[in-house]
Design an enzyme around this catalytic site. Structure first.
Site, mmCIF file in Angstrom:
data_model
loop_
_atom_site.group_PDB
_atom_site.id
_atom_site.type_symbol
_atom_site.label_atom_id
_atom_site.label_comp_id
_atom_site.label_asym_id
_atom_site.label_seq_id
_atom_site.Cartn_x
_atom_site.Cartn_y
_atom_site.Cartn_z
ATOM 1 N N VAL A 103 -0.326 9.415 -10.436
ATOM 2 C CA VAL A 103 1.169 9.497 -10.754
ATOM 3 C C VAL A 103 1.868 8.838 -9.382
ATOM 4 C CG1 VAL A 103 3.012 11.154 -10.842
ATOM 5 C CG2 VAL A 103 1.077 11.517 -11.971
ATOM 6 N N GLY A 149 -3.275 9.288 0.183
ATOM 7 C CA GLY A 149 -2.984 8.462 1.494
ATOM 8 C C GLY A 149 -4.244 8.306 2.299
ATOM 9 N N SER A 174 0.899 -1.007 -0.209
ATOM 10 C CA SER A 174 -0.030 0.063 0.155
ATOM 11 C C SER A 174 0.901 1.286 0.055
ATOM 12 C CB SER A 174 -0.877 0.110 1.441
ATOM 13 O OG SER A 174 -1.258 1.379 1.390
ATOM 14 N N ILE A 175 0.540 2.302 -0.817
ATOM 15 C CA ILE A 175 1.397 3.290 -0.939
ATOM 16 C C ILE A 175 1.108 4.383 0.320
ATOM 17 C CG2 ILE A 175 1.658 3.328 -3.434
ATOM 18 C CD1 ILE A 175 -0.076 5.910 -3.501
ATOM 19 N N ASP A 176 0.105 3.938 1.068
ATOM 20 C CA ASP A 176 -0.483 5.015 2.041
ATOM 21 C C ASP A 176 0.277 4.718 3.331
ATOM 22 O OD1 ASP A 176 -2.251 5.745 0.155
ATOM 23 O OD2 ASP A 176 -3.724 4.474 0.995
#
Length: 782
Positions: free
Chosen positions: A299, A209, A164-166
Site C-alpha cells: 500500500v 523501509g 525509493s520510498i525507503d
C-alpha cells in the site's frame, strides 16, 4: 561588471541523445521525473528515449527503447508507480548483458543516461560507465560497430535520481517517493486511530523501509506514536519492560489507544529481528491489552504521488538534464539530490559508499555512528522523537519556575496543532510551566490563559485547524491589557505560531517594550500560514497541506473532463498577494500558466497564453489547466480570464472555472506539515530555554535586546533565528509578502514543462558538491 550568470539559452542539447529509465522498486513521483527529463531534453534540442522495463529493456533493445515526444508524457504527472516500467534485471549483472546494452545504446546514438532508481540501480549504472570504452572496443573487434561509431560515442555520461520510498540513500535529505509513502502510512494510522479509540485497543503497525528506519521514525513523529522500533537505534536492554510500563502509564492517563510502529528491518542489540508478532505477544502477555497487528505492505508504494514528490521529481529531472549537458569526459557520475531546500549534485559513488557504510556500522553494532551517517535530517528526527515521547524529570531546570505562553495568531493552518503539542511537551520536559492562550491576541487581552499539561495535547498532531483557537487581531490597540495579563500570569516567555499577523504582532510587542517592562521577555515566532508569505522563511507550516489540496483538486478536475471534448480549466487559488500556491501548485499539477501578483502580466500575455493553448489542443493533448492567484490583478479577474479564454477558444476548446476557497486551509495536516511543525516548534522552545537562562538576573527575566524577539525560519539549508527588527527591510508591508522570494526561481521550470520558451538562470546549478562526513555536533538542519 559583466554578468556572470549562466542562462539555459547558452546550453544546447543539439546532436545529443538522452536515455531515461526507471529501475528497481517503483516509487511514486518517478513519472514526474521521467516527464521532466523528456520535456527538458526536448526543450534544449536533444533527442530523448524511453528505456522501458529498466535495465532489462536496455539489454533486450528493440521496441523497449523508443524515442519520446512531448505529448507522450502528457497526463503522467499524477500517476503513481512508473509508466515506462521497471524490473530487477539479472542479465545486466553479467558482462554479456552489459555488452548487449552498450550495442543497443550506440545503435541509437545514446551516450547520456538518466537513471531513476535505488542504490543498486545507480551502482550498476556507474559500473556500466566505467566499462564503457572496453565494451565499445569489444563491439568494434567483433564487427558489430565501426571504429568511427566507437570514437563518436566514446564517453557515457550518467546522472542519477534516487527513486525509493525507503529514503535510505545517503547524500540527499529526501528521495523521490518517500513523502508519498508517508502520506499512505499516515492515512492508515489516522483511520486506525478512530477504530482503536472506539475499542481501547493497541495497534502494532509494520511499515516498509528494508534496513532503514526513516519511514517508521517520521510516521511515529507525525502521529505521536507511543513507541517506535528502528534498525539504526535498537532499544536498550530491558526495553520490553520499559515499553509495557509506558503503554500502561498512557492508559492510566485516560489514553484509549496505543500505537506502536515497527520498521520491517527492526532489530534488537544482538541484531535479532523484532517482529510485529513478537510485540503483540509481549503486550498481550504482560498487559492483557486487546492488541491488533497491521502490516501495511505494498500500500505504501501505491497511489498518486504527493505534491512534494511531484515538485521534487520535476526539479530533479530538470537539474539532471542540465548536469548531462554540462558533463565533460572527466566528470564523475553524479546524483541530483535535495539538501534543505536546494537541489545539489553529489558524486554518485561517494553516496553509495556512505550508504554501504551505514549498513556496515549497523552490522558491527556501531549504532550511534549509523544514525550520524544517515544524515542530519535523520538524526534530528530521532532526537525530536526522544524529546517528545519520554517525560524526563532529570533536566537542568528540575522546576525552573519559568512560565511560557503559547498562542496561535492569524488564519488557521494545518500543522499548527502539531507545533503546539511539540512546544508544550518540550517546555514541560525543560521544566517550565506551560500556558495556552485561546483566540490569539484577542484572547490574550481578555485573559483567556490557562495552564496546559502533558496529557492535554495527546492526539493533537493529526488534527487540522487550530485547537487553541486563532484570531487575526493585532496587539497594539490592547497593549496595556496584554502587559497586565503578562504580569497577572507572570509570563516569562512567548511562543507565537501563526502567519503575517503573528509577524506584525511580534513587531508591535517589541516596539512596546520601552513602555511596558512586562514585554521584556524572550519572544519567538514560528511561521504557520497556507500562503507561505512570511519574510525570513522559505517554508511555513500549512503550505504543504494546502498544496496537496490544490493538487488533488486539480487532478480530479482534469479527470472530470476525460472522455469529453477538449477543455481548459481556470482555477483560483488562495495566498493573498503571494503567488506561492499558484506557482508551486501549478508545477505539481502540470499547469499551462499561473498568474501571480509578483510577475506582472498584461492583455498581450493573456493573448499569447490562449494562442499557446489553442496550438497545444490541436495535438493529442485534451486538457489545459490555468491557475490564478486571488490577488494577482485587480482587473484581470477570474471571470475576465474565463470569459477571454472561452471566447478565444471557440471551436477548439471550451472552458470551466473553479474557485478553491477555504478548502485549501482545511483537512488533516500532511505528514510534512506535522513533522515540520513538530521539529520547528521543538527548536523554538529550546531557544526559549536558552534565552531564559541568559536573561535571568536578580530573580527576574529581563530581555530587551533585538535578538530576544526572533522569527525562526527555514533558510535554504538550515533553520535560522532572525531578529524581527532585521526582517523589516525584507518586507513589503503593503502587500504582506517578502521582497525576495526563492520560489520565483521555479517559475521558468513550470513554463519550460508547459512548452514555453523562457529565460532560466542556471548559475545556481552545476557545482558538484562532496558529501560532508558527519561531525560530532551539528543540529542546524531540520
Amino acid at each position: 561588471m559583466p554578468d556572470s550568470r549562466k542562462f539555459i539559452e547558452n546550453l544546447s542539447g543539439a546532436g545529443k541523445s538522452i536515455g531515461v529509465l526507471t529501475s528497481g522498486g517503483d516509487a511514486q513521483g518517478m513519472n514526474a521525473a521521467v516527464r521532466a527529463v523528456v520535456r527538458m531534453g526536448i526543450y534544449v534540442g536533444a533527442k530523448v528515449y524511453f528505456v522501458h522495463e529498466g535495465y532489462q529493456g536496455m539489454v533486450d533493445g528493440g521496441d523497449n527503447i523508443k524515442e519520446a515526444s512531448w505529448e507522450s508524457v502528457s497526463s503522467m504527472l499524477q500517476v503513481g508507480g512508473t509508466v515506462i516500467g521497471s524490473a530487477r534485471c539479472k542479465d545486466f549483472r553479467t558482462h554479456e548483458g552489459r555488452l548487449r546494452a552498450a550495442l543497443n545504446l550506440v545503435q541509437r546514438g545514446i551516450t547520456n543516461l538518466c537513471v531513476i532508481g535505488g542504490d543498486g540501480s545507480l551502482t550498476g549504472a556507474n559500473l556500466f560507465r566505467e566499462e564503457w570504452s572496453g565494451l565499445l572496443d569489444e563491439l568494434v573487434q567483433s564487427g558489430q560497430i565501426t571504429e568511427e561509431a566507437s570514437q563518436t560515442h566514446s564517453t557515457l555520461h550518467i546522472v542519477g535520481m534516487v527513486g525509493s520510498i525507503d529514503n535510505d540513500f545517503c547524500g540527499t535529505d529526501m528521495t523521490i517517493g518517500t513523502d508519498s509513502a508517508l502520506h499512505r502510512i499516515i492515512e492508515v494510522v489516522d483511520a486506525i486511530m478512530t477504530t482503536a479509540q472506539s475499542h481501547q485497543r493497541t495497534f502494532v503497525l509494520e511499515v516498509m523501509g528494508r534496513h532503514c528506519g526513516y519511514l517508521a521514525l517520521v510516521s511515529a513523529l507525525a502521529c505521536g506514536a507511543d513507541w517506535v522500533l528502528i534498525p539504526e537505534m535498537p532499544p536498550k536492554e530491558g526495553w520490553e519492560e520499559q515499553m509495557c510500563h509506558k503503554l500502561s502509564e498512557n492508559r492510566a492517563d485516560k489514553k484509549r489507544l496505543n500505537i506502536i510502529i515497527v520498521a520491517e528491518g527492526a532489530i534488537d542489540h544482538n541484531n535479532k529481528p523484532i517482529t510485529t508478532d513478537l510485540i503483540k505477544d509481549l503486550v498481550v502477555r504482560c498487559l492483557g491489552f486487546d492488541t491488533r497487528v497491521t502490516i501495511l505492505g505494498h500500500v505504501q508504494r501505491g497511489g498518486t504521488p504527493s505534491a512534494f514528490d511531484r515538485i521534487l521529481a520535476s526539479r530533479m529531472g530538470v537539474e539532471a538534464v542540465l548536469a548531462l549537458l554540462e558533463a565533460s569526459p572527466g566528470t564523475p557520475a553524479c546524483v541530483v539530490s535535495l539538501c534543505g531546500n536546494q537541489a545539489v549534485r553529489v558524486p554518485l559513488m561517494e553516496c553509495v559508499q556512505m550508504t554501504q557504510e551505514v549498513q556496515k556500522a549497523m552490522d558491527e553494532k556501531r549504532f550511534e555512528e549509523a544514525v550520524k551517517l544517515r544524515g542530519r535530517s535523520f538524526e534530528n528526527n530521532l532526537n525530536t522523537y526522544y524529546l517528545l515521547s519520554h517525560r524526563k524529570f532529570d533536566t537542568e531546570f528540575p522546576n525552573s519556575s519559568f512560565n511560557v505562553a503559547v498562542l496561535n495568531v492569524g488564519a488557521p493552518a494545518a500543522g499548527m496543532n502539531a507545533a503546539v503539542r511539540s512546544a508544550i511537551r518540550v517546555g514541560i520536559t525543560e521544566g517550565h510551566t506551560m500556558f495556552a492562550v485561546s483566540d490569539g491576541f484577542e484572547g490574550f487581552y481578555k485573559g483567556q490563559i490557562k495552564e496546559i499539561k502533558w496529557g492535554d495535547v495527546g492526539g493533537w498532531t493529526g488534527q487540522g485547524g487550530s485547537l487553541l483557537g486563532t484570531k487575526r487581531t493585532l496587539p497594539a490597540k490592547h497593549i496595556d491589557k496584554i502587559a497586565e495579563q503578562m504580569s497577572i500570569h507572570n509570563i516569562n516567555a512567548l511562543l507565537v505560531i501563526g502567519g503575517f499577523e503573528a509577524y506584525l504582532g511580534l513587531m508591535e510587542l517589541q516596539a512596546a517594550r520601552s513602555k511596558h517592562t512586562e514585554l521584556c521577555v524572550p519572544m519567538v515566532m514560528v511561521p504557520a500560514t497556507v500562503s507561505n508569505n512570511i519574510p525570513g522563511s522559505d517554508l511555513s507550516i500549512g503550505a504543504d497541506t494546502a498544496l496537496n489540496a490544490i493538487t488533488d483538486t486539480c487532478d480530479r478536475i482534469k479527470q472530470s473532463a476525460s472522455g469529453t471534448k477538449r477543455r481548459v480549466f481556470i482555477i483560483e487559488t488562495m495566498g493573498g498577494y503571494c503567488g506561492y500556491l499558484a506557482t508551486v501548485g501549478g508545477l505539481a499539477a502540470g499547469a499551462d500558466a499561473a498568474y501571480i501578483y509578483e510577475e506582472p502580466f498584461d492583455i498581450r500575455d493573456l493573448q499569447s497564453n490562449v494562442e499557446h493553448l489553442t496550438e497545444k489542443m490541436k495535438t493529442s493533448i485534451q486538457r489545459g489547466l490555468v491557475l490564478r492567484n486571488e490577488n494577482c490583478s485587480e482587473n484581470y479577474t477570474t471571470d475576465f480570464i474565463y470569459q477571454l479564454y472561452t471566447e478565444e477558444g471557440k471551436g477548439v476548446f471550451d472552458c470551466r472555472k473553479n474557485v478553491l476557497g477555504h478548502m485549501q486551509q482545511g483537512g488533516a495536516p500532511s505528514p510534512f506539515d506535522r513533522n515540520f511543525g513538530t521539529k520547528i516548534a521543538a527548536k523554538a522552545m529550546q531557544w526559549i530555554s536558552k534565552k531564559l537562562k541568559e536573561f535571568y538576573r536578580e530573580g527576574r527575566v529581563f530581555a530587551n535586546t533585538e535578538d530576544s524577539a526572533c522569527l525562526l525560519g527555514m533558510r535554504r539549508r538550515a533553520l535560522v533565528f532572525q531578529p524581527v527588527v532585521q526582517l523589516k527591510d525584507e518586507t513589503d508591508f503593503v502587500h504582506r509578502i517578502p521582497k525576495e522570494q526563492w520560489w520565483l526561481r521555479l517559475r521558468p521550470l513550470m513554463k519550460i514543462l508547459a512548452k514555453y520558451k523562457t529565460s532560466y538562470d542556471v548559475s545556481d546549478a552545476g557545482q558538484l558538491e562532496h558529501i560532508v562526513r558527519p561531525r560530532a555536533k551539528d543540529s542546524s538542519a531540520i
